[in-house]
Design an enzyme around this catalytic site. Structure first.
Site, PDB file in Angstrom:
ATOM      1  N   ALA A  11      91.014   6.236  28.682  1.00 20.60           N
ATOM      2  CA  ALA A  11      92.186   6.726  29.430  1.00 20.60           C
ATOM      3  C   ALA A  11      93.224   5.628  29.663  1.00 20.60           C
ATOM      4  CB  ALA A  11      91.730   7.321  30.756  1.00 20.60           C
ATOM      5  N   ASP A  61      82.638  -0.995  28.307  1.00 28.55           N
ATOM      6  CA  ASP A  61      82.802  -0.958  26.852  1.00 28.55           C
ATOM      7  C   ASP A  61      81.838   0.108  26.337  1.00 28.55           C
ATOM      8  OD1 ASP A  61      82.603  -1.341  24.084  1.00 28.55           O
ATOM      9  OD2 ASP A  61      83.010  -3.495  24.262  1.00 28.55           O
ATOM     10  N   SER A 141      89.663  14.358  14.318  1.00 29.77           N
ATOM     11  CA  SER A 141      90.892  13.970  13.609  1.00 29.77           C
ATOM     12  C   SER A 141      91.005  14.790  12.325  1.00 29.77           C
ATOM     13  CB  SER A 141      90.821  12.490  13.235  1.00 29.77           C
ATOM     14  OG  SER A 141      91.870  12.135  12.356  1.00 29.77           O
ATOM     15  N   TYR A 154      86.531   5.026   8.745  1.00 28.94           N
ATOM     16  CA  TYR A 154      87.134   5.763   9.860  1.00 28.94           C
ATOM     17  C   TYR A 154      86.936   7.265   9.642  1.00 28.94           C
ATOM     18  CZ  TYR A 154      90.417   7.784  13.148  1.00 28.94           C
ATOM     19  OH  TYR A 154      90.977   8.551  14.167  1.00 28.94           O
ATOM     20  N   LEU A 186      98.874  12.832  12.628  1.00 31.48           N
ATOM     21  CA  LEU A 186      99.567  11.604  13.056  1.00 31.48           C
ATOM     22  C   LEU A 186     100.208  11.726  14.442  1.00 31.48           C
ATOM     23  CD1 LEU A 186     101.464  10.457   9.849  1.00 31.48           C
ATOM     24  CD2 LEU A 186      99.908   9.070  11.233  1.00 31.48           C
TER      25      LEU A 186
HETATM   26  P1  NDP Z   1      94.973   4.450  21.637  1.00 33.17           P
HETATM   27  O1  NDP Z   1      94.698   3.183  20.934  1.00 33.17           O
HETATM   28  O2  NDP Z   1      96.305   4.611  22.289  1.00 33.17           O
HETATM   29  O3  NDP Z   1      93.829   4.720  22.735  1.00 33.17           O
HETATM   30  C1  NDP Z   1      92.485   4.474  22.451  1.00 33.17           C
HETATM   31  C2  NDP Z   1      91.665   4.473  23.736  1.00 33.17           C
HETATM   32  O4  NDP Z   1      90.285   4.250  23.387  1.00 33.17           O
HETATM   33  C3  NDP Z   1      92.076   3.374  24.696  1.00 33.17           C
HETATM   34  O5  NDP Z   1      92.124   3.880  26.009  1.00 33.17           O
HETATM   35  C4  NDP Z   1      90.954   2.358  24.563  1.00 33.17           C
HETATM   36  O6  NDP Z   1      90.719   1.713  25.818  1.00 33.17           O
HETATM   37  C5  NDP Z   1      89.752   3.257  24.247  1.00 33.17           C
HETATM   38  N1  NDP Z   1      88.704   2.477  23.588  1.00 33.17           N
HETATM   39  C6  NDP Z   1      88.732   1.910  22.354  1.00 33.17           C
HETATM   40  N2  NDP Z   1      87.634   1.169  22.160  1.00 33.17           N
HETATM   41  C7  NDP Z   1      86.885   1.269  23.299  1.00 33.17           C
HETATM   42  C8  NDP Z   1      85.653   0.711  23.733  1.00 33.17           C
HETATM   43  N3  NDP Z   1      84.935  -0.118  22.957  1.00 33.17           N
HETATM   44  N4  NDP Z   1      85.200   1.024  24.970  1.00 33.17           N
HETATM   45  C9  NDP Z   1      85.906   1.832  25.763  1.00 33.17           C
HETATM   46  N5  NDP Z   1      87.066   2.400  25.431  1.00 33.17           N
HETATM   47  C10 NDP Z   1      87.564   2.104  24.210  1.00 33.17           C
HETATM   48  O7  NDP Z   1      94.735   5.607  20.579  1.00 33.17           O
HETATM   49  P2  NDP Z   1      94.842   7.207  20.663  1.00 33.17           P
HETATM   50  O8  NDP Z   1      95.138   7.670  22.023  1.00 33.17           O
HETATM   51  O9  NDP Z   1      95.713   7.634  19.550  1.00 33.17           O
HETATM   52  O10 NDP Z   1      93.365   7.590  20.235  1.00 33.17           O
HETATM   53  C11 NDP Z   1      92.492   8.368  21.023  1.00 33.17           C
HETATM   54  C12 NDP Z   1      91.518   9.087  20.110  1.00 33.17           C
HETATM   55  O11 NDP Z   1      92.238   9.948  19.244  1.00 33.17           O
HETATM   56  C13 NDP Z   1      90.696   8.194  19.194  1.00 33.17           C
HETATM   57  O12 NDP Z   1      89.387   8.708  19.129  1.00 33.17           O
HETATM   58  C14 NDP Z   1      91.390   8.317  17.831  1.00 33.17           C
HETATM   59  O13 NDP Z   1      90.509   8.094  16.771  1.00 33.17           O
HETATM   60  C15 NDP Z   1      91.834   9.758  17.902  1.00 33.17           C
HETATM   61  N6  NDP Z   1      92.938  10.148  17.026  1.00 33.17           N
HETATM   62  C16 NDP Z   1      94.143   9.511  17.060  1.00 33.17           C
HETATM   63  C17 NDP Z   1      95.182   9.949  16.250  1.00 33.17           C
HETATM   64  C18 NDP Z   1      96.511   9.270  16.202  1.00 33.17           C
HETATM   65  O14 NDP Z   1      97.237   9.454  15.198  1.00 33.17           O
HETATM   66  N7  NDP Z   1      96.917   8.532  17.214  1.00 33.17           N
HETATM   67  C19 NDP Z   1      95.028  11.136  15.409  1.00 33.17           C
HETATM   68  C20 NDP Z   1      93.712  11.716  15.443  1.00 33.17           C
HETATM   69  C21 NDP Z   1      92.732  11.256  16.246  1.00 33.17           C
HETATM   70  P3  NDP Z   1      90.475   0.124  26.017  1.00 33.17           P
HETATM   71  O15 NDP Z   1      91.125  -0.586  24.868  1.00 33.17           O
HETATM   72  O16 NDP Z   1      91.081  -0.172  27.347  1.00 33.17           O
HETATM   73  O17 NDP Z   1      88.993   0.001  26.033  1.00 33.17           O
HETATM   74  C1  8X3 Z   2      94.180   9.421  13.089  1.00 31.05           C
HETATM   75  C2  8X3 Z   2      95.023  10.153  12.100  1.00 31.05           C
HETATM   76  O1  8X3 Z   2      95.626  10.246   9.635  1.00 31.05           O
HETATM   77  O2  8X3 Z   2      95.850   8.108  10.771  1.00 31.05           O
HETATM   78  O3  8X3 Z   2      92.902   9.954  13.157  1.00 31.05           O
HETATM   79  O4  8X3 Z   2      93.673   8.987  10.237  1.00 31.05           O
HETATM   80  S1  8X3 Z   2      95.035   9.330  10.611  1.00 31.05           S
END
Ligand code: NDP
Ligand code: 8X3
Length: 259
Positions: A11, A61, A141, A154, A186
């Site tokens: 979050a 984590d 995704s 991924y 995306l």
């Molecule tokens: P962000 O990088 O903005 O957010 C990712 C979140 O995941 C952060 O809050 C981060 O918190 C948390 N996170 C990552 N690693 C850890 C860890 N080891 N422990 C705890 N928390 C962790 O990315 P998005 O909001 O875009 O991504 C959210 C989800 O959506 C992911 O699962 C991503 O794969 C998925 N997704 C994203 C897309 C996109 O195009 N953006 C499309 C499809 C799916 P912190 O670093 O503080 O730990």
């Molecule tokens: C994130 C979307 O297309 O970059 O899951 O893999 S893409």
């Protein structure tokens, strides 16, 4: 009426941040988690200053099972009845052919996107089973629907999320627990900055000449999914920008260099 409780992983940024605000707006008490404590505190303040709901922050984590278990164990009694778990924490690291892939990147993606999701779910599901109620929303995704070049590991982690969502739905069926996967295309968040390890110029490329999804678009869908009537479960939602058909096909406006 007692407020419902949502726990959102990841979050501190992107989808998770926007989802926490969305549920608070709809009168949920929210449990927000992530590694970055200062971000958790910032979001807690924003929510408390704007909405009359309670916020609990859990810093851990998600790759470390002891940290996850101890965070779950520390949840106060009043917060234990979690109605909705949003498994959102996740990341991509790198974009390279599989034969040139960085094994350390692979391990981090597998540990976060698959094992982390399992650790937190394993901690929360028994309470839902006991109460015969709950909803788990896994963020998959389009990369978990079709593999794309250089996406390899991924994509594999998001295919795993897809399989786990289906399995959870079957195993939790007798316990009245809904399980949904939401699979975005995306979206402009910190995702690409993380994937390209802080290279801000490279991180802009996926969103150039293109109207990507926003974190709020996803938060809307997550909340919509969680707010259906008790007898309705949305199983699997794929959401892309209008300019994207699937993991491979996107339409980018041609750049006009004449101006
Ligand atoms: P962000 O990088 O903005 O957010 C990712 C979140 O995941 C952060 O809050 C981060 O918190 C948390 N996170 C990552 N690693 C850890 C860890 N080891 N422990 C705890 N928390 C962790 O990315 P998005 O909001 O875009 O991504 C959210 C989800 O959506 C992911 O699962 C991503 O794969 C998925 N997704 C994203 C897309 C996109 O195009 N953006 C499309 C499809 C799916 P912190 O670093 O503080 O730990
Ligand atoms: C994130 C979307 O297309 O970059 O899951 O893999 S893409």
């Amino acid at each position: 009426m007692e407020r419902k409780i949502v726990l959102i992983t990841g979050a501190t940024s992107g989808f998770g941040w926007a989802t926490a605000i969305k549920f608070a707006e709809h009168n949920y008490n929210v449990i927000i988690t992530g590694r970055r404590q200062e971000r958790l505190e910032e979001l807690e303040q924003i929510i408390k200053n704007t909405y009359e709901v309670n916020v609990l922050t859990l810093q851990f984590d998600i790759r470390k099972k002891e940290e996850v278990n101890s965070a779950i164990g520390s949840i106060p009694h009043a917060w234990k009845n979690i109605d909705v778990l949003v498994n959102n924490a996740g990341l991509a690291l790198g974009l390279s052919t599989i034969q040139e892939g960085d094994i350390n990147d692979w391990e981090i993606m597998i540990d976060t996107n698959i094992k982390g999701l399992l650790y937190i779910s394993r901690g929360i599901m028994p309470g839902m089973v006991e109460r015969n109620s709950g909803h788990i929303i896994n963020i998959g995704s389009v990369a978990g629907k079709e593999a794309y070049g250089k996406g390899n590991v991924y994509c594999a982690t998001k295919f795993a999320v897809d399989a786990l969502t289906k399995s959870m739905r079957i195993d939790l069926l007798p316990h009245n627990i809904k399980v949904t996967s939401i699979c975005p295309g995306l979206a402009e968040t910190e995702f690409s900055l993380v994937r390209f390890k802080g290279d801000a110029e490279r991180a802009k490329v996926p969103y150039a000449n293109f109207e990507a999804l926003t974190a709020e678009d996803i938060a809307d869908v997550v909340y919509f999914t969680a707010s259906r009537p008790a007898h309705v479960c949305l199983n699997d939602i794929v959401i892309t920008p209008t300019a994207q058909a699937n993991a491979h096909d996107s339409f980018r406006k041609p750049v006009d260099n004449s101006k």
